[in-house]
Design an enzyme around this catalytic site. Structure first.
Site, mmCIF file in Angstrom:
data_model
loop_
_atom_site.group_PDB
_atom_site.id
_atom_site.type_symbol
_atom_site.label_atom_id
_atom_site.label_comp_id
_atom_site.label_asym_id
_atom_site.label_seq_id
_atom_site.Cartn_x
_atom_site.Cartn_y
_atom_site.Cartn_z
ATOM 1 N N LYS A 215 18.993 7.319 6.165
ATOM 2 C CA LYS A 215 18.941 5.858 6.011
ATOM 3 C C LYS A 215 20.346 5.289 6.239
ATOM 4 C CE LYS A 215 17.582 6.878 1.984
ATOM 5 N NZ LYS A 215 17.329 6.878 0.531
ATOM 6 N N ASP B 139 18.702 2.074 -4.438
ATOM 7 C CA ASP B 139 19.825 1.582 -5.237
ATOM 8 C C ASP B 139 21.023 1.182 -4.388
ATOM 9 O OD1 ASP B 139 20.186 4.486 -4.702
ATOM 10 O OD2 ASP B 139 22.057 4.184 -5.812
ATOM 11 N N ASP C 42 0.821 -1.216 0.000
ATOM 12 C CA ASP C 42 0.000 0.000 0.000
ATOM 13 C C ASP C 42 0.853 1.265 0.000
ATOM 14 O OD1 ASP C 42 -2.305 -1.551 0.166
ATOM 15 O OD2 ASP C 42 -2.282 -1.542 2.367
#
Length: 312
Positions: free
Chosen positions: A234, A259, A22
């Site tokens: 991140k 990536d 979702d």
């Protein structure tokens, strides 16, 4: 450790993949574009996902741009986006400094100024949170070091070392120099907290790699005897918690697309998302996705391969 499923060319598998989630979290550099080059097919791919009533979130470690800047870049490339759909490392760091750090470090109520190594994106997000800062894009710090600088810094002179600085925040800085490194080091040695927007070693652009934000903080880590900064990009889960808190989604129904194995994919795996999709248009190689220690659930050659599942 399971082998990632290769989706490119497998129409049915792509349809199942899109229907399964979702919420899709997209890294930007290396997935949507490289520098100012938009990868072919990105816009219709995002349109496809939105038309299927999926939530789209753009998650970037690039600290040089604010969320507003990223929205403008997305829209300039034909990608509709709102500021609220963008989560950057500068934003995450600013939220943490203003709302969380003071609870654990009472001294920051007095020493609440931030010394910035980075670009305007960091300054914009700090300002939005009402955080005082110095350094950054100030021309006073974009110059060569002088003998007088050494003397004043060594003496801890308050005319150069602001006594109100309680945090050093390192990000990607296109004007990084020896003087900024000296200031950052001496602030930390005087007790300032050592933070980083992110610690990416490289930045993909124009089809190759250039120094990333981690290359700015690396000299300080060496100077400080191996002390690592607290990072907010991140794969740090402070960013994932903020995203989940904002959109209130079920992690098992969310997928991270990126990536880099050691940032994007690790971010999704450690965040216990239902899926992770690696793309081969950025940093990671096919071999890294297939044989590395951090492997995505799926991978494709390029993001636009998902268009193969466009038909219901």
């Amino acid at each position: 450790m399971t082998t990632p499923e290769y989706l490119t060319g497998n129409t049915e598998a792509i349809r199942r993949f899109i229907d399964k989630y979702d919420v899709f979290l997209f890294d930007c550099d290396g997935v949507l574009w490289s520098g100012d080059h938009l990868f072919p097919g990105v816009v219709p791919t995002l349109d496809l996902i939105r038309k299927k009533n999926k939530q789209v979130v753009f998650v970037t470690n690039n600290s040089t741009k604010s969320r507003q800047d990223y929205r403008k870049k997305l829209e300039s490339m034909g990608i509709p986006a709102t500021v609220e759909e963008v989560f950057g490392s500068s934003y995450s760091a600013s939220i943490y400094i203003s709302r969380i750090l003071p609870q654990h470090h009472p001294q920051l109520k007095q020493k609440n100024k931030v010394f910035v190594v980075g670009e305007a994106g960091i300054e914009t997000e700090l300002k939005a949170e009402g955080i005082s800062h110095i350094g950054g894009t100030d021309p006073a710090y974009r110059r060569e070091v002088t003998p007088e600088d050494y003397k004043l810094l060594a003496a801890g002179d308050p005319s150069v070392l602001d006594p109100d600085v309680g945090v050093v925040l390192m990000g990607l800085d296109f004007h990084f120099n020896y003087l900024k490194m000296c200031y950052a080091y001496h602030y930390i040695k005087r007790g300032a907290l050592f933070l980083a927007t992110n610690t990416d070693s490289t930045l993909p652009s124009a089809g190759t790699l250039f120094p990333g934000a981690g290359s700015m903080s690396a000299p300080l880590v060496k100077m400080l005897g191996g002390q690592e900064p607290m990072a907010f990009g991140k794969p740090n889960q402070a960013m994932m918690d903020a995203i989940e808190g904002k959109f209130q989604f079920d992690r098992s129904k969310a997928c991270m697309i990126g990536d880099r194995a050691n940032t994007d994919i690790k971010f999704g795996l450690e965040g216990q998302l239902g899926g992770t999709l690696g793309v081969l248009t950025g940093v990671a190689t096919k071999e890294e996705f297939l044989e590395g220690d951090t492997r995505p659930h799926y991978y494709v050659d390029k993001l636009s391969d998902l268009l193969e599942g466009a038909e219901a």
